[in-house]
Design an enzyme around this catalytic site. Structure first.
Site, short mmCIF file in Angstrom:
data_model
loop_
_atom_site.label_atom_id
_atom_site.label_comp_id
_atom_site.label_asym_id
_atom_site.label_seq_id
_atom_site.Cartn_x
_atom_site.Cartn_y
_atom_site.Cartn_z
N ARG A 283 12.20 20.63 -3.89
CA ARG A 283 11.37 19.52 -4.34
C ARG A 283 11.39 19.37 -5.87
O ARG A 283 11.30 18.29 -6.40
CB ARG A 283 9.94 19.75 -3.86
N GLU B 32 7.00 4.23 0.09
CA GLU B 32 7.47 5.31 0.96
C GLU B 32 8.62 6.00 0.24
O GLU B 32 9.43 5.33 -0.40
CB GLU B 32 7.94 4.71 2.29
N ASP B 33 8.70 7.32 0.34
CA ASP B 33 9.78 8.01 -0.36
C ASP B 33 11.13 7.66 0.25
O ASP B 33 12.06 7.28 -0.45
CB ASP B 33 9.56 9.52 -0.42
N ASP C 108 13.40 5.91 6.91
CA ASP C 108 14.39 6.38 7.87
C ASP C 108 14.45 5.43 9.06
O ASP C 108 15.41 4.72 9.26
CB ASP C 108 14.00 7.77 8.35
N PHE D 272 20.91 13.96 4.40
CA PHE D 272 19.61 14.53 4.07
C PHE D 272 19.59 14.82 2.58
O PHE D 272 20.41 15.57 2.08
CB PHE D 272 19.35 15.82 4.86
N VAL D 273 18.64 14.20 1.86
CA VAL D 273 18.57 14.37 0.41
C VAL D 273 17.34 15.16 0.00
O VAL D 273 16.32 15.15 0.69
CB VAL D 273 18.60 13.00 -0.32
N ASP E 223 11.79 17.25 -0.25
CA ASP E 223 12.05 18.67 0.02
C ASP E 223 12.68 18.91 1.38
O ASP E 223 12.72 18.03 2.23
CB ASP E 223 10.74 19.46 -0.06
#
Length: 83
Positions: free
Chosen positions: A71, A5-6, A9, A58-59, A65
């Site tokens: 992105r 997973e990127d 959260d 938030f990155v 993106d």
């Protein structure tokens, strides 16, 4: 199987996928690239592998993106909000 997973959260996506794949008798190892701080978690799910941890911000960049922008950045950076 390795799930990547990127950003983790809430933990809900990987938790749900892991449960579904285990129910289907898949051999799993869990993984992630980056993670938000634990206060964002809605599950007790703990991935087995961690690339790195990030603050509760938030990155963007390196494929992450915001509204289809940023992105392509060759690094991970924090998206600053206008006050």
């Amino acid at each position: 199987m390795l799930l990547v997973e990127d950003i983790v959260d809430t933990g809900l996506t990987l938790s749900s996928l892991t449960e579904t794949l285990r129910a289907r008798k898949a051999a799993l190892a869990r993984g992630r690239n980056a993670a938000r701080q634990a206060e964002c978690r809605k599950t007790s799910f703990q991935p087995k592998y961690t690339g790195f941890k990030i603050a509760n911000e938030f990155v963007v960049g390196f494929g992450l993106d915001y509204d289809e922008r940023y992105r392509q950045l060759p690094y991970v950076g924090v998206l600053m909000r206008k006050l």
